[in-house]
Design an enzyme around this catalytic site. Structure first.
Site, PDB file in Angstrom:
ATOM      1  N   HIS A  14      -3.695   2.812  -3.015  1.00 43.31           N
ATOM      2  CA  HIS A  14      -4.757   3.777  -2.725  1.00 43.31           C
ATOM      3  C   HIS A  14      -6.111   3.302  -3.231  1.00 43.31           C
ATOM      4  O   HIS A  14      -7.095   4.019  -3.123  1.00 43.31           O
ATOM      5  CB  HIS A  14      -4.424   5.142  -3.349  1.00 43.31           C
ATOM      6  CG  HIS A  14      -3.339   5.862  -2.634  1.00 43.31           C
ATOM      7  ND1 HIS A  14      -2.771   7.027  -3.103  1.00 43.31           N
ATOM      8  CD2 HIS A  14      -2.692   5.590  -1.468  1.00 43.31           C
ATOM      9  CE1 HIS A  14      -1.830   7.433  -2.268  1.00 43.31           C
ATOM     10  NE2 HIS A  14      -1.761   6.577  -1.270  1.00 43.31           N
ATOM     11  N   ARG A  27      -0.883   0.338   5.151  1.00 38.41           N
ATOM     12  CA  ARG A  27      -0.192   1.624   5.284  1.00 38.41           C
ATOM     13  C   ARG A  27       0.858   1.571   6.396  1.00 38.41           C
ATOM     14  O   ARG A  27       1.929   2.172   6.287  1.00 38.41           O
ATOM     15  CB  ARG A  27      -1.234   2.711   5.578  1.00 38.41           C
ATOM     16  CG  ARG A  27      -0.729   4.130   5.458  1.00 38.41           C
ATOM     17  CD  ARG A  27      -1.882   5.104   5.506  1.00 38.41           C
ATOM     18  NE  ARG A  27      -1.415   6.467   5.760  1.00 38.41           N
ATOM     19  CZ  ARG A  27      -1.950   7.285   6.653  1.00 38.41           C
ATOM     20  NH1 ARG A  27      -2.979   6.898   7.397  1.00 38.41           N
ATOM     21  NH2 ARG A  27      -1.474   8.503   6.828  1.00 38.41           N
ATOM     22  N   HIS A  83       4.629   2.743   5.835  1.00 39.21           N
ATOM     23  CA  HIS A  83       5.205   3.814   6.643  1.00 39.21           C
ATOM     24  C   HIS A  83       6.378   3.318   7.482  1.00 39.21           C
ATOM     25  O   HIS A  83       7.303   4.075   7.775  1.00 39.21           O
ATOM     26  CB  HIS A  83       4.129   4.435   7.543  1.00 39.21           C
ATOM     27  CG  HIS A  83       3.218   5.370   6.814  1.00 39.21           C
ATOM     28  ND1 HIS A  83       2.748   6.541   7.369  1.00 39.21           N
ATOM     29  CD2 HIS A  83       2.705   5.333   5.561  1.00 39.21           C
ATOM     30  CE1 HIS A  83       1.977   7.175   6.485  1.00 39.21           C
ATOM     31  NE2 HIS A  83       1.937   6.438   5.386  1.00 39.21           N
ATOM     32  N   PRO A  87       6.458  10.065   1.612  1.00 41.97           N
ATOM     33  CA  PRO A  87       5.962  10.886   0.499  1.00 41.97           C
ATOM     34  C   PRO A  87       4.650  11.572   0.886  1.00 41.97           C
ATOM     35  O   PRO A  87       3.688  10.891   1.252  1.00 41.97           O
ATOM     36  CB  PRO A  87       5.736   9.861  -0.620  1.00 41.97           C
ATOM     37  CG  PRO A  87       6.609   8.703  -0.269  1.00 41.97           C
ATOM     38  CD  PRO A  87       6.599   8.647   1.225  1.00 41.97           C
ATOM     39  N   ASN A 125       1.677  10.252  10.498  1.00 40.57           N
ATOM     40  CA  ASN A 125       1.267   8.976  11.081  1.00 40.57           C
ATOM     41  C   ASN A 125       0.133   9.085  12.094  1.00 40.57           C
ATOM     42  O   ASN A 125      -0.306   8.064  12.637  1.00 40.57           O
ATOM     43  CB  ASN A 125       2.472   8.310  11.758  1.00 40.57           C
ATOM     44  CG  ASN A 125       3.477   7.773  10.766  1.00 40.57           C
ATOM     45  OD1 ASN A 125       3.143   7.505   9.618  1.00 40.57           O
ATOM     46  ND2 ASN A 125       4.720   7.627  11.200  1.00 40.57           N
ATOM     47  N   SER A 137       9.744   0.083  13.709  1.00 42.15           N
ATOM     48  CA  SER A 137       9.932   1.324  14.474  1.00 42.15           C
ATOM     49  C   SER A 137       8.669   2.174  14.516  1.00 42.15           C
ATOM     50  O   SER A 137       8.484   2.965  15.441  1.00 42.15           O
ATOM     51  CB  SER A 137      11.090   2.137  13.893  1.00 42.15           C
ATOM     52  OG  SER A 137      10.887   2.394  12.517  1.00 42.15           O
TER      53      SER A 137
END
Length: 337
Positions: free
Chosen positions: A205, A65, A69, A175, A107, A89
């Site tokens: 997922h 993830r 992200h 999203p 996050n 970043s």
């Protein structure tokens, strides 16, 4: 003379634009980028990551993830060509003057930063100032997935680390779990990803957990009238209500019940049976192409899922990258040099 004066600035701007776009689409990445400068880089990454995944397989999901992200956040300032994608970043800490991506609401549940730091430290000992945090994130995601029965793919490297991290960009570019199919196709398309990539990457997922707060509206107040989401299997609703009460923000629920620690095709079987946890999962059934992909993987037991996932991950890993002399190679992943 006058035409030459007019032409020169235009020509320079055009060249600059071409160079920036060339960096942003990942064409400068290549396999074995560190073959001469740090030949043991990928070995060190995998060797350092392995004990963490062995001890706690649930770390694979957040490490995957983190890469997603990181890549999905892009920053554009006014009309200038400035991009931010897979540039590490998401790892930067906030400062007194700036709230960074990692502190954005989407996050806050991310974890695994300690694995990133451990790997970076190990690589720096062998090859100081050579391997970027952005590449380390991409390599760890691959290794973590492969260590829990997922596919292994060759990761093109050569990314450099960005110096900008803005929380608002994470909030507006990632999203959300309540996104519908139109929104999802638009968000993925804006990153250069196809509708198939959307269906494939959603399969991530198959591992991990989610807080109840990401989907309880589907259980208790879907349209604001105290109702449930009619697209969610009624028996699954009963099961989820036993785990998540209204207002619960702490409880974690498996996204792929029964095999959330193993990378497999069960996610598609659940979605096909209207048991996708998020609205964004259920949304895959509302488009001809994504629905077909879900159904094919469910019936064929993921015949092409592993290969497809590997290909889509390589493609995603090229979003908005910095290469060449752009950005920097951070010494510590949470701070700019």
């Amino acid at each position: 003379m006058s035409s030459q004066k007019l032409f020169s600035p235009f020509f320079l701007q055009l060249i600059l634009a071409i160079l920036v776009l060339g960096v942003a689409n990942g064409q400068c990445l290549k396999q074995d980028f560190y073959k001469k400068t740090c030949p043991a880089a990928e070995y060190i990454v995998r060797k350092t990551t392995a004990p963490y995944i062995s001890k706690d397989p649930t770390l694979a999901a957040p490490l995957l993830r983190l890469h997603f992200h990181d890549c999905f956040v892009r920053f554009k300032k006014h009309n200038k060509l400035s991009s931010q994608g897979c540039d590490g970043s998401v790892l930067l800490n906030s400062t007194k003057k700036n709230q960074a991506e990692k502190d954005a609401i989407p996050n806050l549940s991310l974890r695994g930063y300690h694995v990133i730091d451990a790997v970076k430290s190990a690589v720096e000992k062998k090859c100081p100032g050579v391997v970027s945090c952005a590449d380390i994130v991409a390599l760890i995601a691959r290794d973590a997935v492969s260590m829990i029965n997922g596919p292994y793919w060759k990761v093109p490297t050569g990314r450099r680390d960005g110096k900008v991290s803005i929380a608002l960009e994470a909030l507006t570019n990632l999203p959300p779990p309540f996104a519908n199919i139109t929104q999802l196709k638009s968000m993925f398309g804006s990153k250069g990803l196809s509708v198939k990539d959307l269906a494939v990457l959603s399969g991530g997922h198959t591992i991990g957990t989610s807080h109840c707060s990401s989907f309880t509206n589907r259980l208790y107040n879907f349209t604001g009238k105290g109702d449930t989401d009619p697209s969610l299997d009624p028996n699954y609703v009963i099961h989820l209500k036993k785990k998540c009460k209204p207002g619960d923000v702490k409880t974690l629920v498996e996204m792929d019940p029964g095999s959330f620690k193993t990378f497999d095709e069960d996610y598609y079987t659940l979605v096909a049976k209207s048991k996708g946890l998020f609205e964004s999962d259920a949304a895959l059934l509302n488009d001809v192409q994504t629905r077909k992909y879900v159904e094919v993987q469910a019936v064929s037991h993921g015949r092409s899922f592993g290969k497809d996932f590997a290909a889509s991950m390589v493609k995603m890993g090229k979003i908005g990258v910095l290469t060449g002399k752009a950005g920097e190679i951070r010494q510590y992943c949470a701070f700019v040099n």
